[in-house]
Design a protein around this motif. Structure first.
Motif, mmCIF file in Angstrom:
data_model
loop_
_atom_site.group_PDB
_atom_site.id
_atom_site.type_symbol
_atom_site.label_atom_id
_atom_site.label_comp_id
_atom_site.label_asym_id
_atom_site.label_seq_id
_atom_site.Cartn_x
_atom_site.Cartn_y
_atom_site.Cartn_z
ATOM 1 N N GLU A 1 0.816 -1.215 0.000
ATOM 2 C CA GLU A 1 0.000 0.000 0.000
ATOM 3 C C GLU A 1 0.852 1.269 0.000
ATOM 4 N N ILE A 2 2.145 1.116 0.165
ATOM 5 C CA ILE A 2 3.025 2.284 0.209
ATOM 6 C C ILE A 2 3.349 2.725 -1.210
ATOM 7 N N GLU A 3 3.165 4.006 -1.448
ATOM 8 C CA GLU A 3 3.396 4.555 -2.789
ATOM 9 C C GLU A 3 4.890 4.616 -3.088
ATOM 10 N N LEU A 4 5.277 4.037 -4.207
ATOM 11 C CA LEU A 4 6.681 4.024 -4.618
ATOM 12 C C LEU A 4 6.868 4.933 -5.832
ATOM 13 N N PRO A 5 8.044 5.538 -5.971
ATOM 14 C CA PRO A 5 8.318 6.368 -7.152
ATOM 15 C C PRO A 5 8.267 5.535 -8.431
ATOM 16 N N ALA A 6 8.049 6.198 -9.524
ATOM 17 C CA ALA A 6 8.027 5.511 -10.821
ATOM 18 C C ALA A 6 9.363 4.805 -11.059
ATOM 19 N N GLY A 7 9.292 3.589 -11.563
ATOM 20 C CA GLY A 7 10.500 2.836 -11.868
ATOM 21 C C GLY A 7 11.043 2.034 -10.711
ATOM 22 N N VAL A 8 10.412 2.136 -9.531
ATOM 23 C CA VAL A 8 10.856 1.391 -8.354
ATOM 24 C C VAL A 8 9.897 0.225 -8.133
ATOM 25 N N THR A 9 10.435 -0.985 -8.002
ATOM 26 C CA THR A 9 9.623 -2.195 -7.844
ATOM 27 C C THR A 9 9.811 -2.772 -6.447
ATOM 28 N N LEU A 10 8.701 -3.093 -5.799
ATOM 29 C CA LEU A 10 8.747 -3.658 -4.453
ATOM 30 C C LEU A 10 9.187 -5.121 -4.512
ATOM 31 N N ILE A 11 10.176 -5.471 -3.676
ATOM 32 C CA ILE A 11 10.623 -6.854 -3.551
ATOM 33 C C ILE A 11 10.081 -7.480 -2.264
ATOM 34 N N THR A 12 9.980 -6.684 -1.209
ATOM 35 C CA THR A 12 9.375 -7.156 0.040
ATOM 36 C C THR A 12 7.966 -7.678 -0.236
ATOM 37 N N ASP A 13 7.533 -8.682 0.517
ATOM 38 C CA ASP A 13 6.183 -9.236 0.378
ATOM 39 C C ASP A 13 5.146 -8.114 0.490
ATOM 40 N N PRO A 14 4.294 -7.939 -0.511
ATOM 41 C CA PRO A 14 3.288 -6.857 -0.467
ATOM 42 C C PRO A 14 2.345 -6.969 0.727
ATOM 43 N N GLU A 15 2.184 -8.192 1.269
ATOM 44 C CA GLU A 15 1.291 -8.396 2.412
ATOM 45 C C GLU A 15 1.994 -8.177 3.752
ATOM 46 N N ALA A 16 3.266 -7.834 3.722
ATOM 47 C CA ALA A 16 4.008 -7.610 4.972
ATOM 48 C C ALA A 16 3.444 -6.395 5.698
ATOM 49 N N LEU A 17 3.186 -6.550 7.001
ATOM 50 C CA LEU A 17 2.662 -5.447 7.811
ATOM 51 C C LEU A 17 3.799 -4.488 8.148
ATOM 52 N N VAL A 18 3.682 -3.262 7.670
ATOM 53 C CA VAL A 18 4.736 -2.262 7.892
ATOM 54 C C VAL A 18 4.419 -1.397 9.106
ATOM 55 N N VAL A 19 3.208 -0.830 9.143
ATOM 56 C CA VAL A 19 2.808 0.051 10.247
ATOM 57 C C VAL A 19 1.495 -0.451 10.834
ATOM 58 N N ASN A 20 1.430 -0.509 12.165
ATOM 59 C CA ASN A 20 0.245 -0.990 12.858
ATOM 60 C C ASN A 20 -0.187 0.038 13.897
ATOM 61 N N VAL A 21 -1.460 0.448 13.850
ATOM 62 C CA VAL A 21 -2.004 1.404 14.817
ATOM 63 C C VAL A 21 -2.948 0.647 15.731
ATOM 64 N N THR A 22 -2.642 0.611 17.024
ATOM 65 C CA THR A 22 -3.449 -0.140 17.988
ATOM 66 C C THR A 22 -3.938 0.778 19.107
ATOM 67 N N GLN A 23 -4.927 0.284 19.845
ATOM 68 C CA GLN A 23 -5.463 1.043 20.971
ATOM 69 C C GLN A 23 -4.465 1.027 22.117
ATOM 70 N N ALA A 24 -4.238 2.170 22.713
ATOM 71 C CA ALA A 24 -3.323 2.248 23.845
ATOM 72 C C ALA A 24 -3.945 1.560 25.053
ATOM 73 N N LEU A 25 -3.166 0.829 25.810
ATOM 74 C CA LEU A 25 -3.658 0.152 27.003
ATOM 75 C C LEU A 25 -3.866 1.136 28.145
#
Length: 232
Positions: free
Chosen positions: A156-180
């Protein structure tokens, strides 16, 4: 995007080993090795200050003048002194104009998520393929106003033109959770300590409360005994 640096003059080394490397560093030079494209490794000495400036940027591309022969090289690995943080050795990979290279690019999280949330970054870098001369310096991900439950995947992260993602597209990069809440945090901590067999010492406040409760029980018992004696 990463641009080529000013040309750095590099000298070939004919002496190898730890002793030779120390002599190179004492001369304010940086030992390096250049390899790739099926060529034999070439051992080099790079000017210390100029190399230090060039390596401030990740995935730096160096334009080398190796005794009159120009060569582009990608900085693949930098070894630093663990105490002084000075450069001990540099690994360089030969690249050509228009060539694609695979590199790790850092992820920067921007903005403030919704109140009472916690933002965690599970992937601090993404592996991508990019033109050797236009490698992105970083990728920016905004969490501004994002609510608990938001998950940003690599794809879901926008990459510049000509740049190809190698990391798994389903990899969780950022997670927002409820504070305890404080109570929930203390309960989780107590549960974790119990699982590993840690016995928590009583605090002074808890000891005082227990002593007060014991004193109240003693007073109640004394009063009851006194009532019984009077009845007799």
């Amino acid at each position: 995007m990463t641009n080529t640096t000013p040309t750095i003059s590099a000298a070939k080394r004919t002496e190898f080993g730890k002793g030779a490397a120390r002599r190179v560093r004492r001369a304010n030079l940086v030992p390096a090795v250049l390899y790739g494209h099926g060529t034999d490794p070439v051992h080099l000495s790079l000017p210390g200050h100029q190399t230090l400036l060039a390596l401030r940027m990740t995935n730096a591309i160096l334009s080398l003048d190796v005794e009159g022969e120009e060569q582009l090289a990608l900085v693949k690995d930098v070894q630093r002194n663990p105490i002084k943080r000075s450069i001990e050795h540099v690994d360089l990979v030969i690249v050509r104009k228009g060539e694609k290279v695979t590199v790790d690019v850092s992820v920067h999280v921007l903005g403030e998520a919704a109140p009472d949330t916690v933002v965690t970054t599970d992937y601090v870098v993404l592996t991508v393929e990019a033109d050797a001369l236009t490698i992105p310096e970083s990728f920016s991900v905004s969490v501004e106003g994002r609510r608990a439950g938001t998950q940003i995947l690599a794809g879901e992260i926008e990459l510049p033109a000509g740049v190809t993602l190698i990391t798994d597209p389903e990899a969780l990069v950022v997670n927002v959770t409820q504070a305890l809440t404080e109570e929930a945090l203390e309960a989780e901590l107590a549960e974790a300590e119990a699982e590993v067999g840690i016995e928590k010492d009583e605090t002074d406040e808890e000891i005082a409360e227990a002593e007060d409760a014991e004193a109240d029980d003693d007073d109640a018992k004394d009063a009851k005994d006194a009532e019984g004696a009077a009845a007799e």
